[in-house]
Enzyme design. Structure first.
Site, PDB file in Angstrom:
ATOM      1  N   ARG A  15       0.848  -1.288   0.024  1.00  0.00           N
ATOM      2  CA  ARG A  15       0.086   0.036   0.087  1.00  0.00           C
ATOM      3  C   ARG A  15       0.687   1.345   0.016  1.00  0.00           C
ATOM      4  NH1 ARG A  15      -3.696  -1.449   4.796  1.00  0.00           N
ATOM      5  NH2 ARG A  15      -2.173  -2.970   5.335  1.00  0.00           N
ATOM      6  N   GLY A 101       8.759  -3.453  12.141  1.00  0.00           N
ATOM      7  CA  GLY A 101       9.856  -2.665  11.522  1.00  0.00           C
ATOM      8  C   GLY A 101       8.981  -1.415  10.948  1.00  0.00           C
ATOM      9  N   ASN A 375      37.373  43.160   4.647  1.00  0.00           N
ATOM     10  CA  ASN A 375      36.162  43.422   3.783  1.00  0.00           C
ATOM     11  C   ASN A 375      36.288  43.160   2.516  1.00  0.00           C
ATOM     12  OD1 ASN A 375      33.993  45.041   2.675  1.00  0.00           O
ATOM     13  ND2 ASN A 375      34.112  46.342   4.230  1.00  0.00           N
TER      14      ASN A 375
END
Ligand code: UD1
Ligand code: CA
Length: 454
Positions: A15, A101, A375
């Site tokens: 499913r 599981g 920078n």
């Protein structure tokens, strides 16, 4: 106490409508089966035996945990037949715990309680009362309320089907009992399957008591058969994690729009805006602000860091006081030292940015080491890849990289050095010097703009 945990995981999971074996579908980033194994692993002296069938190779490959043995059930002839495959792996005098599981959220406390009820005269069964017990094995009790047997839905009389106490499938008993009775289980029933639940009737007939316990919450025993059920358990799990985080001192703008697919440890007074996803192992300090739509993977975020909207951080370490984003991408190996700033549309990789250095806009900085107070101007690129090898860029303390610079690695810009905007730097710039590669500007006077032809 020695516990052998038998995890049934041979089923196909039709499913799920998936190529992936059902027990490998993920819940909070971990396979369903891994959740079960991890829960079992928290029991003292536990060894897990996983019974696989469909997708054995994939399952064995995906589960990387010590202390787990795999056995194969090549034909799925029922739950008793599945457990039968695990018998040769049981240790002498162990307590055997049966888990599924595809029932991922079973709690350690519940398992511990169950195991502690097992003696040589008693086994322990986890049951639950359901408003709609359809499909489950029903618990049959005598007048004195003693459990006498489990009857499966398909074998039950209409009267038995009205019983609302059902078998969760989780069961604990001594290995000795299991070894003695399991071979006696037949398949003379509606489904022609070997039912593990027949053990209960056998136990009763041998004068063994069946102690029943209930889980703390129903979700602990809910199985995953389709993707809708998977999503429902995922939401439950996420809600629990969000609650834990809030109780630990984190403000969540919306606990329903925040996911943890892994583990998080946190300080206090952190604020997390909506749609933040945490993956792998993440460590938070305190006083952190995270804007909306951020993904943080396997990283350490220091105190008072601000992560602005739409930022992705992976395998990185941010020291206290850093500011990143919006729209920053810190790739693996990024280390931001204290107070560093990485702004919008900046990508970093294998790069250390020194204290209070700034890369504020539109840059790629990879395989680089930046000192403190550097920078980096907008549009700076480390050209770190020559098509074959990667090369490093080093930028010293207090250096200034002008906008739109290409740093062709390997290259070093020294301390206090300056790079003029628009330069392509192919040679080292010594400390305190200006590096500049720029064609001289020409201004043409009297220049006529072209005009459109009619
Ligand atoms: C089983 C129980 C039922 C219980 C229900 C709870 C039996 C006979 N029935 O029914 O009493 O209420 O679980 O969910 O035990 N599996 C194997 N090999 C097999 C058959 C099953 O590994 O040959 C595994 C499946 O992958 C699954 C688990 O065992 O993880 C349970 O099997 P499933 O067929 O779903 O059991 P139910 O018929 O639902
Ligand atoms: Ca079945």
């Amino acid at each position: 106490m020695v516990t052998d945990v038998v995890v049934l995981a041979a089923g196909k999971g039709t499913r799920m409508k998936s190529e992936l074996p059902k027990v490998l579908h993920g819940l909070a980033g971990r396979p369903l089966l891994q959740h079960v194994i991890d829960a079992a692993g928290q029991l003292s002296d536990a060894h897990s035996i996983v019974v696989t069938g469909h997708g054995t190779a994939e399952v064995t490959d995906a589960i990387k945990t010590n202390n787990v043995t795999f056995v194969v059930q090549s034909e799925q002839l029922g739950t008793a037949h599945a457990v039968l495959q695990a018998l040769p792996k049981l240790r002498k005098n162990s307590t055997v715990l049966i888990l599924y599981g595809d029932v991922p959220l079973i709690g350690v406390d519940t398992l511990t309680a169950l195991i502690s009820e097992v003696t040589s005269e008693q086994l322990a069964l986890l049951t639950v009362e359901l408003p709609d017990p359809f499909g489950y094995g029903r618990i049959l009790r005598d007048e004195a309320e003693n459990v006498v047997a489990i009857i499966e839905e398909k074998d039950a009389t209409p009267e038995q089907r009205r019983i609302r106490e059902v078998n969760t499938g989780v069961l604990a008993l001594s290995a000795e009992m299991l070894l003695a009775w399991l071979p006696l289980v037949g398949n003379d029933n509606a489904q022609r399957e070997y039912y593990l639940t027949d053990l209960i009737g056998l136990a009763y007939s041998h004068g063994v008591r069946i102690q029943t316990l209930q889980p703390k919450v129903l979700e602990e025993v809910q199985g995953v058969n389709n993707r809708q059920q998977l999503a429902e358990l995922e939401r439950f799990y996420q809600r629990q994690q969000a609650i834990q985080l809030m109780l630990a001192g984190v403000t969540l703008a919306d606990p329903q729009r925040f996911d943890i697919r892994g583990e998080i440890s946190t300080g206090t007074d952190n604020f997390i805006d909506i749609n933040v996803v945490i993956e792998g192992k993440v460590v938070f300090g305190s006083g952190i602000k995270i804007g909306p739509n951020c993904q943080i993977i396997n990283s350490v975020i220091g105190d008072n860091v601000e992560i602005k909207a739409n930022t992705i951080i992976e395998d990185s370490r941010l020291a206290p006081g850093c500011v990143v984003g919006p729209f920053a991408r810190l790739r693996p190996g990024t280390i931001l030292e204290e107070g560093a700033k990485v702004g919008n549309f900046v990508e970093t990789k294998k790069t250390t940015v020194g204290k209070f250095s700034k890369i504020n806009h539109l840059s790629y900085i990879g395989d680089a080491l930046l000192g403190a107070h550097v920078n980096v101007g907008a549009g700076t690129i480390t050209c770190n890849y020559d098509g074959v090898n990667k090369h490093r860029t080093e930028i010293g303390d207090d250096a200034f990289i002008g906008s739109n610079t290409s740093l062709v690695a390997p290259v070093r810009v020294g301390k206090m050095a300056t790079v003029g905007a628009g330069s392509t730097i192919t040679q080292d710039v010594p400390d305190e010097q200006l590096g500049l590669t720029r064609a001289e500007q020409k201004n043409i006077s009297g220049w006529q703009r072209p005009v459109k032809k009619i």
